[in-house]
Enzyme design. Structure first.
Site, short mmCIF file in Angstrom:
data_model
loop_
_atom_site.label_atom_id
_atom_site.label_comp_id
_atom_site.label_asym_id
_atom_site.label_seq_id
_atom_site.Cartn_x
_atom_site.Cartn_y
_atom_site.Cartn_z
N ILE A 134 0.90 -1.15 0.00
CA ILE A 134 0.00 0.00 0.00
C ILE A 134 0.94 1.20 0.00
O ILE A 134 1.64 1.47 0.98
CB ILE A 134 -0.93 0.02 1.24
CG1 ILE A 134 -1.91 -1.17 1.15
CG2 ILE A 134 -1.69 1.35 1.28
CD1 ILE A 134 -3.00 -1.18 2.19
N PRO A 135 1.01 1.88 -1.16
CA PRO A 135 2.13 2.81 -1.40
C PRO A 135 1.99 4.16 -0.71
O PRO A 135 1.84 5.20 -1.37
CB PRO A 135 2.12 2.95 -2.92
CG PRO A 135 0.68 2.80 -3.30
CD PRO A 135 0.08 1.83 -2.30
N CYS A 136 2.12 4.18 0.62
CA CYS A 136 2.02 5.45 1.34
C CYS A 136 3.20 6.36 0.98
O CYS A 136 3.15 7.56 1.22
CB CYS A 136 1.94 5.21 2.84
SG CYS A 136 3.25 4.19 3.49
N HIS A 137 4.27 5.79 0.37
CA HIS A 137 5.39 6.65 -0.04
C HIS A 137 5.00 7.57 -1.20
O HIS A 137 5.71 8.51 -1.50
CB HIS A 137 6.61 5.80 -0.42
CG HIS A 137 6.38 4.84 -1.55
ND1 HIS A 137 5.77 3.61 -1.39
CD2 HIS A 137 6.64 4.94 -2.87
CE1 HIS A 137 5.70 2.99 -2.55
NE2 HIS A 137 6.20 3.78 -3.47
#
Ligand SMILES: [Zn+2]
Length: 253
Positions: free
Chosen positions: A157-160
């Site tokens: 889950i690409p919170c970056h």
């Protein structure tokens, strides 16, 4: 019920690894494996509800300890499913969206934030305020940041891909330098993003389509350089006769 039984087991000093063996026997054991990523080795855990954790750790024992502290259940080493390995290694957003995630440790709000982050394509970024508005909580920008910081499954889950709009990338669950490494690796022009953000530029517009976008939107990357206009606010873009992009749904905050 099971959880209660396990706690009771712990109180009567079950032998080391006993709880995990009980779960394994009934097919409910959580498994984990070490996976190489652009920011080093990370431990990935999964169970019958989906992928539950992505954690960098100095050692396997450190991972097992941290995992048990956060999730209050044991995990045993397993064989990483091939699909999961492929998605982690490729960073493919569409494939990551198709995976199942175990977000039981998250609140309803945190889950909404993480589900929304999952929609951000590889190579693109969105401001914290974008997530807040998209999930119908436009004022909850800081809470969005806190929810992302607690993301139990970073990378997948690409919170970056969620950043500040002032030209700084903001914090990251796995460390600010790692955020830069990941975004560069995904093809984001980080230097340009920082330069424009500092200069107050929030949107790019195409003089041919008269549509304005967040700078990293793939629609905008197709525009010829001489046709790209920059805007500091939504008002400025609209006054110039531009409409917001339906794909990136630009927001300045
Ligand atoms: Zn766009």
């Amino acid at each position: 019920m099971l959880q209660t039984e396990l706690r009771t087991l712990r109180q009567v000093r079950a032998p080391e690894g006993f709880a995990g063996r009980v779960l394994a026997a009934v097919g409910l054991v959580e498994r984990y494996a070490l996976v190489e990523t652009p920011i080093g080795g990370v431990y990935v855990a999964w169970n019958e509800h989906g992928i539950s954790a992505v954690m960098p750790s100095a050692s396997e024992s450190a991972f097992r300890r941290r995992f048990a502290e956060r999730f209050e259940r044991p995990a045993e080493r397993g064989e990483l499913p091939a699909t999961l390995r492929r998605v982690i290694e490729s960073g493919d957003a569409a494939e990551a969206r198709r995976l199942r995630y175990d977000l039981r440790v998250c609140s309803e709000f945190e889950t909404a934030v993480l589900r929304k982050a999952l929609e951000i394509p590889r190579g693109q970024v969105r401001p914290y305020g974008w997530i807040a508005r998209e999930i119908g909580r436009p004022k909850a920008v800081r809470a969005v940041g806190s929810a992302l910081a607690k993301n139990p499954v970073p990378l997948l889950i690409p919170c970056h891909r969620v950043v500040r709009s002032d030209g700084t990338l903001g914090e990251y669950a796995l460390g600010a330098p790692q955020k830069v490494t990941l975004l560069k690796g995904e093809g984001l022009d980080v230097a340009r993003f920082e330069r424009e953000g500092r200069a107050g530029i929030r949107f790019h517009g195409s003089a041919t389509t008269k549509i304005f976008c967040l700078p990293s939107c793939s629609d905008m990357r197709r525009a010829k350089a001489q046709n790209v206009r920059t805007f500091r606010s939504e008002g400025e873009a609209r006054d110039a006769g531009y409409r917001p992009c339906k794909h990136c749904r630009p927001v300045a905050a």
